[in-house]
Motif scaffolding. Structure first.
Motif, PDB file in Angstrom:
ATOM      1  N   LYS A   9       0.763  -1.236   0.021  1.00  0.00           N
ATOM      2  CA  LYS A   9       0.055  -0.035   0.187  1.00  0.00           C
ATOM      3  C   LYS A   9       0.948   1.081   0.031  1.00  0.00           C
ATOM      4  O   LYS A   9       1.835   1.299   0.897  1.00  0.00           O
ATOM      5  N   LYS A  10       0.634   2.116  -1.021  1.00  0.00           N
ATOM      6  CA  LYS A  10       1.362   3.406  -1.020  1.00  0.00           C
ATOM      7  C   LYS A  10       0.751   4.448  -0.064  1.00  0.00           C
ATOM      8  O   LYS A  10      -0.277   4.498   0.166  1.00  0.00           O
ATOM      9  N   ALA A  11       1.691   5.197   0.450  1.00  0.00           N
ATOM     10  CA  ALA A  11       1.170   6.340   1.419  1.00  0.00           C
ATOM     11  C   ALA A  11       0.706   7.681   0.743  1.00  0.00           C
ATOM     12  O   ALA A  11       1.443   7.567  -0.599  1.00  0.00           O
ATOM     13  N   PRO A  12      -0.201   8.174   1.087  1.00  0.00           N
ATOM     14  CA  PRO A  12      -0.774   9.373   0.317  1.00  0.00           C
ATOM     15  C   PRO A  12       0.444  10.263   0.178  1.00  0.00           C
ATOM     16  O   PRO A  12       1.395  10.371   0.987  1.00  0.00           O
ATOM     17  N   PRO A  13       0.408  11.166  -0.832  1.00  0.00           N
ATOM     18  CA  PRO A  13       1.517  12.044  -0.937  1.00  0.00           C
ATOM     19  C   PRO A  13       1.355  13.165   0.203  1.00  0.00           C
ATOM     20  O   PRO A  13       0.208  13.407   0.694  1.00  0.00           O
ATOM     21  N   LYS A  14       2.739  13.635   0.666  1.00  0.00           N
ATOM     22  CA  LYS A  14       2.429  14.707   1.705  1.00  0.00           C
ATOM     23  C   LYS A  14       2.078  15.836   0.954  1.00  0.00           C
ATOM     24  O   LYS A  14       2.481  16.118   0.029  1.00  0.00           O
TER      25      LYS A  14
END
Length: 95
Positions: A9-14
C-alpha cells in the motif's frame, strides 16, 4: 478477492504548503500590489485604512494590517473588505 498487505500500500503524498507553490506566491504579490495601489490612488494610509476597517466591524490594528499587507497572504474576503473600505467600485472595473 486478493488481500492488500501494508507493504504494498502506498502512502498518500505529503501535502505541500500552499505558500510554497510558485503560482500562489505570484498571486499573493499581485494581491498585495493591488491593495497598495488602491490605497495610493485613494490617498489612504495604513492608519486610515485600519480605522475604516474597524468602523465596518473588521477588528484589526494598524500594525496587524501592515503585517497582513506585507505578507500578502490574505483572503479574498479581506481584500474585498479593504476595497469596500477604500470605496473602490469593483463593479465598474473592466471585465
Amino acid at each position: 478477492m486478493p488481500s492488500v498487505t501494508l507493504a504494498t500500500k502506498k502512502a498518500p503524498p505529503k501535502p505541500e504548503a500552499r505558500k510554497a507553490l510558485p503560482i500562489n506566491a505570484e498571486y499573493e504579490e499581485k494581491a498585495k500590489a493591488l491593495l497598495r495601489y488602491a490605497m495610493a490612488q485613494k490617498g489612504v494610509g495604513i492608519e486610515e485604512l485600519a480605522t475604516r476597517l474597524n468602523d465596518m466591524g473588521v477588528e484589526i490594528s494598524a500594525g496587524g494590517l501592515a503585517n497582513k499587507i506585507s505578507r500578502g497572504g490574505f483572503s479574498s474576503s479581506f481584500l474585498l473588505q479593504c476595497m469596500d473600505a477604500l470605496e473602490v467600485n469593483l463593479a465598474a472595473l473592466p471585465r
